[in-house]
Design an enzyme around this catalytic site. Structure first.
Site, PDB file in Angstrom:
ATOM      1  N   GLY A 163       1.021  -0.800   4.936  1.00 21.68           N
ATOM      2  CA  GLY A 163       1.554  -1.858   6.407  1.00 21.68           C
ATOM      3  C   GLY A 163       0.552  -2.817   5.838  1.00 21.68           C
ATOM      4  O   GLY A 163       0.310  -3.278   7.232  1.00 21.68           O
ATOM      5  N   THR A 203       1.065  -1.129   0.225  1.00 25.24           N
ATOM      6  CA  THR A 203      -0.134   0.031  -0.611  1.00 25.24           C
ATOM      7  C   THR A 203       0.465   0.881  -0.046  1.00 25.24           C
ATOM      8  O   THR A 203       1.897   1.248   0.349  1.00 25.24           O
ATOM      9  CB  THR A 203      -0.902   0.096   0.669  1.00 25.24           C
ATOM     10  OG1 THR A 203      -1.550  -1.260   1.300  1.00 25.24           O
ATOM     11  CG2 THR A 203      -2.163   0.607   1.287  1.00 25.24           C
ATOM     12  N   THR A 223      -3.765   1.036  -2.932  1.00 24.89           N
ATOM     13  CA  THR A 223      -3.088  -0.565  -3.040  1.00 24.89           C
ATOM     14  C   THR A 223      -3.435  -1.150  -4.238  1.00 24.89           C
ATOM     15  O   THR A 223      -4.665  -0.940  -4.617  1.00 24.89           O
ATOM     16  CB  THR A 223      -3.005  -0.811  -1.519  1.00 24.89           C
ATOM     17  OG1 THR A 223      -2.843  -2.228  -1.513  1.00 24.89           O
ATOM     18  CG2 THR A 223      -4.398  -1.378  -1.842  1.00 24.89           C
TER      19      THR A 223
END
Length: 573
Positions: A477, A390, A408
């Site tokens: 993350g 992402t 993402t």
């Protein structure tokens, strides 16, 4: 909803919110970026992407115009993280009206998807590596149609003028960055995919290296068509046909059709909001995880973390325990609200948060079980696996309008399958592979036709009590996004650290029985203090955040980018 929360903030006692902690800030990897509050800015994970956005602002473009240019460039120069073959949540602040709008461009499951699509014949789940490389991994991409909707409502420049920088860079080539070169060589299943190997290997058989010139003529050609034709260039015609062909081919071919692409619709939603210190914190609702972020910050407000600081092990212990409680709730209940009942109001009910906060004891014990918030229905234990990936960026234009957008393709290089120079997402693997748990209870995040998978993305916006823009934040993350964003907010707001220092502060991700983080960045005293409280921090999640954030402090913009990646803050007077 937002107006009611403004009233709560206006009448609540702010004595607990006005704590200013004098602590020794962590050394920033880069000096703080502090500029006049009226300045325009772009914060993105790659300098070329940020510059593309700033170039649009220089031409008088809106924040949404610039966001389109940023995304088009990120798809080229940071393909490991996001792209036009993926999805996104765009959180928009209208400076004139003070209104917040969430544009949901999350991918959806094809109409022929079934809840058991990631199970073997014997009923056991596929491994993640098997699933991510399969044709079933790709959901119907949503980022482009979502951006087109936002542009229809908030664009100032013509759509056709927003792709020139990315198109030229794809044709002429760009220098491979250290992060891209590293991830091409990393040990991920996707790096064995034929399309990844074909794109990143040179004629001598070696992978591209730092500084090599990488050209992508196929992407340049597609961007030209996207500029001329609009989103139909992706959702119908030759590109759509190639997407269907690539996703339906083996191994484990998927079920996407041209009708799935043509029928995709982005969704406009109202954000989830809650008080955080002197601010109103707002983030996207389900299927995104804004409710988890708001719950976590609410839990932390029941502790004395603000009177501590980054060198106090008790502060990190409180953060870890509050995180575990939040994740237990988020994982159990959050899914696509069009398919499951998500108890958003119950999770944010002050009495519920008060009760959940009481679970934080003197030491860490067994993983907390999910609570039963008002309005909750029976749901299965969650089995979703969300790997890191992402990208997040923030834009503010000359009118003061702001975009906070997280985007993402899910995992590294998405599914590893490429069409017309861009990678296809693997968002279907963001669903729970098992539709029910051992007790037969349905998973909130099970696969269903037309359903959006749960997302950890939380592009947040902070408002003052009178509705003015006060800041924005988000991160890359995977499931650790919530912890990365919350840590940065605590460091910047509670501990009064400059934003650049706050983002650079160590990450700690506590979820279930796992306590992971940047062990080498914590002092021996903090690590020992955590061990005494039952937390033995291990390396793992924590090293790969991608936080970008701004706060308005004393009439100035305090902006920061994550030094763990390749971000930059660019401003325009």
């Amino acid at each position: 909803m937002i107006q009611k929360l403004f009233a709560v903030l206006a009448t609540a006692s702010l004595s607990a919110c006005a704590v200013t902690v004098q602590s020794t800030p962590q050394a920033a990897a880069n000096p703080p970026v502090v500029t006049p509050a009226a300045e325009l800015f772009v914060i993105a994970a790659n300098p070329l992407a940020a510059q593309a956005g700033l170039n649009v602002l220089k031409r008088g473009g809106s924040a949404v115009d610039a966001a389109i240019a940023v995304q088009a460039m990120l798809s080229l120069v940071e393909p490991q993280s996001s792209g036009i073959g993926g999805g996104a949540f765009l959180h928009y602040f209208d400076a004139r009206t003070g209104k917040l709008t969430v544009y949901d461009g999350r991918e959806v499951a094809p109409a022929q998807a079934v809840s058991t699509m990631f199970l073997r014949a014997d009923g056991t789940p596929l491994s993640f590596d098997e699933a991510v490389l399969s044709g079933r991994a790709t959901g119907v991409p949503g980022a482009v149609k979502m951006l087109a909707l936002a542009h229809d409502e908030h664009g100032r420049l013509a759509w056709s003028t927003l792709f020139a920088d990315a198109e030229r860079t794809a044709r002429d080539g760009f220098r491979v960055s250290p992060r891209l070169a590293k991830l091409v060589r990393a040990n991920y299943a996707e790096n064995s995919a034929p399309d990844v190997l074909a794109y990143f290997r040179k004629t001598d058989g070696n992978f591209v290296d730092v500084g090599d010139l990488l050209k992508n003529p196929a992407y340049a050609e597609f961007l030209g068509r996207l500029a001329r034709q609009g989103p139909t260039a992706l959702y119908s015609g030759s590109t759509a046909a190639r997407i269907v062909q690539r996703t339906r081919s083996g191994p484990l071919g998927g079920s996407m059709t041209l009708a799935d692409l043509a029928s995709y619709k982005p969704v406009k939603r109202e954000p989830v909001c809650g008080p955080y210190r002197v601010y109103l914190l707002c983030a996207p609702p389900p299927p995104a995880s804004g409710v988890g972020l708001v719950e976590l910050m609410g839990l932390l407000q029941h502790t004395d973390i603000a009177s501590r600081g980054p060198n106090d092990p008790q502060a990190w212990f409180l953060f870890a325990e509050a995180s575990r409680i939040m994740y237990a709730d988020r994982d159990r209940y959050v899914g696509d609200p069009g398919f499951v009942s998500v108890p958003v109001q119950g999770l944010l009910d002050p009495a519920y948060i008060d009760e959940r906060a009481k679970l934080i004891g003197p030491t860490a014990g067994a993983p907390p079980t999910p609570g039963v918030p008002p309005g909750a229905k029976v749901a299965a234990n969650d089995s979703t696996y969300e790997p890191t990936g992402t990208s997040h960026f923030i834009v503010r234009d000359a009118d003061g309008d702001v975009v906070s957008m997280t985007t993402t393709v899910e995992s590294i290089f998405g599914s590893g399958r490429m069409v017309d120079g861009f990678f296809l997402n693997n968002q279907m693997t963001d669903f729970a592979f098992s539709p029910v748990d051992a007790q037969g209870r349905p998973a909130a995040n099970a696969v269903a036709p037309g359903k959006r998978p749960r997302s950890s993305m939380t592009p947040a916006i902070l408002l003052t009590r009178d509705g003015k823009f006060a800041g924005a934040i988000g991160s890359a993350g995977g499931n650790a996004i919530l912890a990365y964003v919350a840590k940065s907010l605590v460091a910047a707001v509670d501990w009064n650290m400059p934003m650049q220092n706050a983002i650079a502060a160590p990450n700690l991700v506590a979820r279930g029985s796992a306590f992971q983080g940047e062990v080498t960045k914590f002092s021996p005293e903090v690590l020992e203090g955590l061990r005494q409280r039952g937390i033995d921090l291990k390396p793992g999640q924590g090293e790969d955040s991608g936080v970008h954030s701004v706060l308005i402090r004393n009439g100035r913009v305090d902006g920061g980018f994550d030094p763990r990646r390749e971000g930059v803050v660019l401003t325009l007077p």
